[in-house]
Design an enzyme around this catalytic site. Structure first.
Site, short mmCIF file in Angstrom:
data_model
loop_
_atom_site.label_atom_id
_atom_site.label_comp_id
_atom_site.label_asym_id
_atom_site.label_seq_id
_atom_site.Cartn_x
_atom_site.Cartn_y
_atom_site.Cartn_z
N CYS A 134 0.83 -1.20 0.00
CA CYS A 134 0.00 0.00 0.00
C CYS A 134 0.87 1.25 0.00
O CYS A 134 1.40 1.64 1.04
CB CYS A 134 -0.92 -0.01 1.22
SG CYS A 134 -1.95 1.47 1.35
N CYS A 187 -0.47 4.05 2.23
CA CYS A 187 -0.25 3.83 3.66
C CYS A 187 1.20 4.12 4.06
O CYS A 187 1.45 4.70 5.12
CB CYS A 187 -0.57 2.38 4.02
SG CYS A 187 -2.18 1.79 3.47
N ASP A 188 2.15 3.70 3.24
CA ASP A 188 3.55 3.65 3.68
C ASP A 188 4.52 4.51 2.87
O ASP A 188 5.70 4.59 3.21
CB ASP A 188 4.04 2.19 3.63
CG ASP A 188 3.23 1.28 4.53
OD1 ASP A 188 2.83 1.74 5.62
OD2 ASP A 188 3.00 0.12 4.16
#
Length: 306
Positions: A131, A134-135
């Protein structure tokens, strides 16, 4: 006792919940994580109608969630472990309770497919991610590798250029499965370079990811590519771990349905990415959710389609 329990709160499950709860059915929606599914972790969705400038996936899915709540849908944030579908009243076993329902819509979606190479499991959360939204911010000023050749790989690769010094897209072929617009955007981005006709054989590092070992599929030569992060986009698998034998699926675990989204079990429907379908997009999941909800209403009123 619910009229309908919906398993999964992605675009399909949330849409179904909007329709059934608005239609006056007592609706429970079971979701393990946050509402929205994979769509909620997409930075920008450009092909969902009504948003000519694109829309942030989390914001769109949060709106779906709030709309379902506004009509009275009840959310149960637990994992489905198994269910019993043989009787007219279906039973769904979660971590802490047994839910009873007159009908079920399975909309559990899919999850990122693992690459299946040494180092992948060990470095999850330490440089391996599925992701970018997300990261991605953890890799500011660093080099990262993106594995895959579909829309997700190229679009998330472009997104990662916001943070990374360089994004290396590694793909096993010369051509791409992605749309031409996604390919063009990636090729036009000066922070992206391509390693084509290559497969990753191992993710390298000590405590954190330090690179990948790739093999050229044309001449079998191997080399190491330095990278602080590895983002994997090589397809998806269904979230079907709780399905055991009762419901017919294909060899991958995707659920078979008819044109009305009925499974082989009376009163049980499937919608969205978890069913055997040729296209998995937010738009198609929304359509599935609406149709499944309409069919549940007919089933519960005693006039189901055959």
């Amino acid at each position: 006792m619910f009229d309908v329990v919906i398993i999964g709160a992605g675009p399909a499950g949330l849409t179904a919940g909007i329709y059934t709860s608005r239609g006056g059915l007592k609706t429970g929606i079971v979701e393990l994580a946050m509402p929205g599914g994979q769509a909620a972790s997409t930075e920008k969705i450009e092909n969902y109608p009504g948003f000519p400038e694109g829309v942030n996936g989390y914001e769109l899915m949060n709106a779906f969630h709030q709309q379902a709540l506004s009509f009275g849908a009840e959310f149960i944030f637990e994992e489905v472990q198994t269910f019993d579908l043989k009787d007219p009243v279906k039973k769904i076993q979660t971590e802490s309770r047994v839910l009873e329902a007159r009908s079920i819509i399975i909309a559990a979606g899919s999850k990122p497919r693992l690459l299946g190479v040494p180092g992948e499991e060990f470095f999850k959360g330490r440089g391996v991610s599925y992701c970018a939204t997300c990261d991605g911010a953890f890799f500011k000023g660093k080099k990262v590798a993106v594995i895959g050749g579909g829309d997700a790989a190229l679009e998330e690769g472009v997104y990662l250029t916001r943070f990374a010094e360089e994004v290396i897209i590694i793909h096993r072929r010369e051509g791409f499965r992605a749309s031409q617009i996604a390919v063009n955007r990636a090729k036009e981005n000066p922070k992206i370079r391509f390693e084509l006709n290559c497969v990753v054989e191992e993710i390298l590092g000590s405590d954190y990811v330090e690179g990948v070992r790739v093999r050229n599929v044309l001449d079998s030569t191997k080399r190491e590519i330095p990278a602080a992060g590895v983002f994997i986009y090589v397809g998806t698998d269904p979230n079907a771990q709780f399905i055991h034998g009762e419901i017919k699926t294909d060899e991958r675990g995707y659920i078979y349905t008819n044109q009305y989204l009925q499974t082989n079990i009376e009163g049980v429907y499937a919608a969205g990415d978890i069913r055997d379908t040729p296209l998995r997009q937010v738009a198609t999941a929304v359509g599935d959710g609406a149709l499944a909800a309409a069919e549940v209403e007919k089933y519960l009123s005693g006039t189901p389609n055959s």
